[in-house]
Design an enzyme around this catalytic site. Structure first.
Site, PDB file in Angstrom:
ATOM      1  N   LYS A  38       0.926  -1.281  -0.026  1.00  0.00           N
ATOM      2  CA  LYS A  38       0.117  -0.162  -0.507  1.00  0.00           C
ATOM      3  C   LYS A  38       1.135   1.498   0.485  1.00  0.00           C
ATOM      4  O   LYS A  38       0.791   2.410  -0.454  1.00  0.00           O
ATOM      5  CB  LYS A  38      -0.552   0.009   0.865  1.00  0.00           C
ATOM      6  N   ARG A 159      11.459  -5.630   4.953  1.00  0.00           N
ATOM      7  CA  ARG A 159      11.375  -4.381   4.496  1.00  0.00           C
ATOM      8  C   ARG A 159      12.796  -3.145   5.179  1.00  0.00           C
ATOM      9  O   ARG A 159      12.754  -2.922   6.659  1.00  0.00           O
ATOM     10  CB  ARG A 159      10.174  -3.362   5.292  1.00  0.00           C
ATOM     11  N   ARG A 192      11.446  -0.588  11.297  1.00  0.00           N
ATOM     12  CA  ARG A 192       9.942  -0.284  11.276  1.00  0.00           C
ATOM     13  C   ARG A 192       9.476  -1.578  12.547  1.00  0.00           C
ATOM     14  O   ARG A 192      10.130  -2.410  12.684  1.00  0.00           O
ATOM     15  CB  ARG A 192       8.740  -0.474  10.611  1.00  0.00           C
ATOM     16  N   ARG A 203      -0.450  -8.519  13.466  1.00  0.00           N
ATOM     17  CA  ARG A 203      -1.776  -7.383  12.816  1.00  0.00           C
ATOM     18  C   ARG A 203      -1.775  -8.203  11.237  1.00  0.00           C
ATOM     19  O   ARG A 203      -2.921  -7.341  11.700  1.00  0.00           O
ATOM     20  CB  ARG A 203       0.253  -7.009  11.819  1.00  0.00           C
TER      21      ARG A 203
HETATM   22  P1  AP5 Z   1       4.832  -1.091   2.070  1.00  0.00           P
HETATM   23  O1  AP5 Z   1       4.294  -1.096  -0.065  1.00  0.00           O
HETATM   24  O2  AP5 Z   1       5.400  -0.940   2.866  1.00  0.00           O
HETATM   25  O3  AP5 Z   1       3.428  -2.236   2.817  1.00  0.00           O
HETATM   26  P2  AP5 Z   1       2.755  -1.664   3.066  1.00  0.00           P
HETATM   27  O4  AP5 Z   1       1.102  -2.531   2.919  1.00  0.00           O
HETATM   28  O5  AP5 Z   1       2.185  -0.421   3.725  1.00  0.00           O
HETATM   29  O6  AP5 Z   1       2.285  -2.102   4.129  1.00  0.00           O
HETATM   30  P3  AP5 Z   1       2.433  -1.705   6.077  1.00  0.00           P
HETATM   31  O7  AP5 Z   1       2.765  -3.263   6.473  1.00  0.00           O
HETATM   32  O8  AP5 Z   1       2.977  -0.354   6.086  1.00  0.00           O
HETATM   33  O9  AP5 Z   1       0.951  -2.149   6.365  1.00  0.00           O
HETATM   34  P4  AP5 Z   1       0.049  -2.002   7.739  1.00  0.00           P
HETATM   35  O10 AP5 Z   1      -1.440  -1.896   7.127  1.00  0.00           O
HETATM   36  O11 AP5 Z   1       0.706  -3.087   8.465  1.00  0.00           O
HETATM   37  O12 AP5 Z   1       0.462  -0.691   8.193  1.00  0.00           O
HETATM   38  P5  AP5 Z   1       0.438   0.675   8.799  1.00  0.00           P
HETATM   39  O13 AP5 Z   1       2.078   1.570   8.791  1.00  0.00           O
HETATM   40  O14 AP5 Z   1      -1.084   2.120   7.859  1.00  0.00           O
HETATM   41  O15 AP5 Z   1       5.748  -2.641   1.613  1.00  0.00           O
HETATM   42  C1  AP5 Z   1       6.229  -4.017   1.575  1.00  0.00           C
HETATM   43  C2  AP5 Z   1       7.788  -3.945   1.981  1.00  0.00           C
HETATM   44  O16 AP5 Z   1       7.230  -4.820   0.450  1.00  0.00           O
HETATM   45  C3  AP5 Z   1       8.846  -2.508   1.498  1.00  0.00           C
HETATM   46  O17 AP5 Z   1       9.666  -3.433   2.013  1.00  0.00           O
HETATM   47  C4  AP5 Z   1       8.363  -3.135   0.318  1.00  0.00           C
HETATM   48  O18 AP5 Z   1       9.700  -2.841  -0.521  1.00  0.00           O
HETATM   49  C5  AP5 Z   1       7.919  -4.258  -0.768  1.00  0.00           C
HETATM   50  N1  AP5 Z   1       7.350  -4.722  -2.095  1.00  0.00           N
HETATM   51  C6  AP5 Z   1       5.368  -3.968  -1.886  1.00  0.00           C
HETATM   52  N2  AP5 Z   1       5.187  -3.884  -3.326  1.00  0.00           N
HETATM   53  C7  AP5 Z   1       6.424  -5.180  -3.627  1.00  0.00           C
HETATM   54  C8  AP5 Z   1       5.725  -6.135  -4.963  1.00  0.00           C
HETATM   55  N3  AP5 Z   1       5.005  -5.497  -5.742  1.00  0.00           N
HETATM   56  N4  AP5 Z   1       6.487  -6.951  -4.844  1.00  0.00           N
HETATM   57  C9  AP5 Z   1       7.700  -7.052  -3.646  1.00  0.00           C
HETATM   58  N5  AP5 Z   1       8.260  -6.796  -2.664  1.00  0.00           N
HETATM   59  C10 AP5 Z   1       6.852  -5.734  -2.654  1.00  0.00           C
HETATM   60  O19 AP5 Z   1      -0.046   0.778   9.571  1.00  0.00           O
HETATM   61  C11 AP5 Z   1       0.963   0.038  11.440  1.00  0.00           C
HETATM   62  C12 AP5 Z   1       0.074   0.177  13.014  1.00  0.00           C
HETATM   63  O20 AP5 Z   1      -0.248   1.634  12.888  1.00  0.00           O
HETATM   64  C13 AP5 Z   1      -1.111  -0.574  12.624  1.00  0.00           C
HETATM   65  O21 AP5 Z   1      -0.798  -2.066  13.037  1.00  0.00           O
HETATM   66  C14 AP5 Z   1      -1.573   0.104  13.375  1.00  0.00           C
HETATM   67  O22 AP5 Z   1      -1.618  -0.176  15.292  1.00  0.00           O
HETATM   68  C15 AP5 Z   1      -1.699   1.417  13.384  1.00  0.00           C
HETATM   69  N6  AP5 Z   1      -3.122   2.167  12.554  1.00  0.00           N
HETATM   70  C16 AP5 Z   1      -2.579   2.358  11.230  1.00  0.00           C
HETATM   71  N7  AP5 Z   1      -3.890   2.917  10.852  1.00  0.00           N
HETATM   72  C17 AP5 Z   1      -5.219   2.674  11.118  1.00  0.00           C
HETATM   73  C18 AP5 Z   1      -6.054   2.739  11.418  1.00  0.00           C
HETATM   74  N8  AP5 Z   1      -6.964   3.170  10.364  1.00  0.00           N
HETATM   75  N9  AP5 Z   1      -7.026   1.843  12.605  1.00  0.00           N
HETATM   76  C19 AP5 Z   1      -6.150   2.200  13.222  1.00  0.00           C
HETATM   77  N10 AP5 Z   1      -4.907   1.854  13.668  1.00  0.00           N
HETATM   78  C20 AP5 Z   1      -4.194   2.483  12.585  1.00  0.00           C
END
Ligand code: AP5
Length: 249
Positions: A38, A159, A192, A203
């Protein structure tokens, strides 16, 4: 092409930006489990269509780093891999979407993540919660990235990110040119806090239990577009750009 940080990429981006600046894209929602891509894809949408990435995870992490009241509350919750409360996150998003840069559209990365957040967003876009200065009220284009569990584990554990510019790397799939150093600004890359093995499963469970119903909700209302996120990054990007371009054709 995207891995190279050279002039060719920047020139291509500058050209496409010139073509895209006049478009109003409206809200784009990227759904998908942790590690689905994402953040990676949001940044590419942001660069091509010149709309901001609104990442609730990034905003929460900034609050944690800055030691704000919200950051204090969120820190422990995030470290356990659980979701921060709907009230706090919705208020955070409400404030962010009021910013002028969201007028032409925005990419929501990591939001909505619960049925309550999805309902709140619809109400917001339906003009019930906002005054006349609110951003665009178009319904969001909702894209879900589907990725196999084992691939998610490889992505999350590999990552690395730049604390200065936010660029995302992967030791397996998207390495920096110099190990652990950002190609853009030379900052040392970090892992992270919630990418530790013991936090990954909670998660993913939170996603399955609380976020899948969000996708079901958008599916029922005919707004969900599912994409195979297991494909290479550039292929996923091409699909997304095609969806967004078709939406505006
Ligand atoms: P990346 O693009 O970083 O993936 P992502 O989907 O953004 O993963 P996240 O781990 O950031 O998502 P998340 O939803 O758990 O975390 P968030 O920060 O939102 O890609 C991942 C890796 O893969 C990278 O190294 C990249 O290079 C690689 N990659 C990408 N695409 C690829 C491909 N096609 N092929 C190969 N490699 C690839 O949330 C963190 C925390 O915040 C949550 O756990 C929660 O506690 C809180 N939080 C956030 N939003 C909310 C909400 N709306 N409500 C409540 N709590 C929330």
């Amino acid at each position: 092409m995207w891995e190279a940080a050279g002039n060719t990429v920047r020139e291509a981006l500058a050209n496409s930006m010139a073509q895209e600046t006049s478009r109003d894209l409206g809200p784009v929602v990227l759904l998908g489990p942790p590690g689905a891509g994402k953040g990676t894809q949001s940044k590419r949408i942001m660069e091509k269509y010149l709309i901001p990435q609104v990442s609730t995870g990034d905003i929460l992490r900034q609050n944690v780093d800055q030691g704000t009241e919200l950051g204090h509350i969120a820190k422990a919750v995030m470290a356990r891999g659980e979701l921060v409360s709907d009230d706090l996150v919705c208020e955070m998003v409400r404030l962010r979407l009021k910013e002028p840069d969201c007028k032409r559209g925005y990419v929501l990365d990591g939001f909505p993540r619960t049925a309550a957040q999805a309902g709140w967003l619809d109400a917001l876009l339906d003009d019930r919660l906002f005054d006349n200065s609110r951003p665009t009220r178009a319904w969001p284009i909702v894209i879900r990235l589907d990725v196999d569990y084992n691939q998610l584990l490889l992505r999350i554990t590999g990552r690395r990110s730049c604390p200065t510019c936010g660029r995302i790397y992967n030791v397996r799939f998207q390495p920096a040119s110099v190990d652990c150093v950002c190609d853009i600004d030379g900052t040392r890359l970090i892992t992270r806090n919630d990418d530790r093995l013991e936090v990954i499963q909670p998660r993913i469970t939170a996603y399955q239990e609380q976020t899948r119903p969000v996708a079901d909700y958008y599916q029922r209302t005919g707004r969900l577009i599912s994409l195979n996120g297991d494909q290479p990054m550039d292929v996923v990007t091409e699909h997304i750009f095609r969806i967004l371009d078709d939406h505006h054709a």
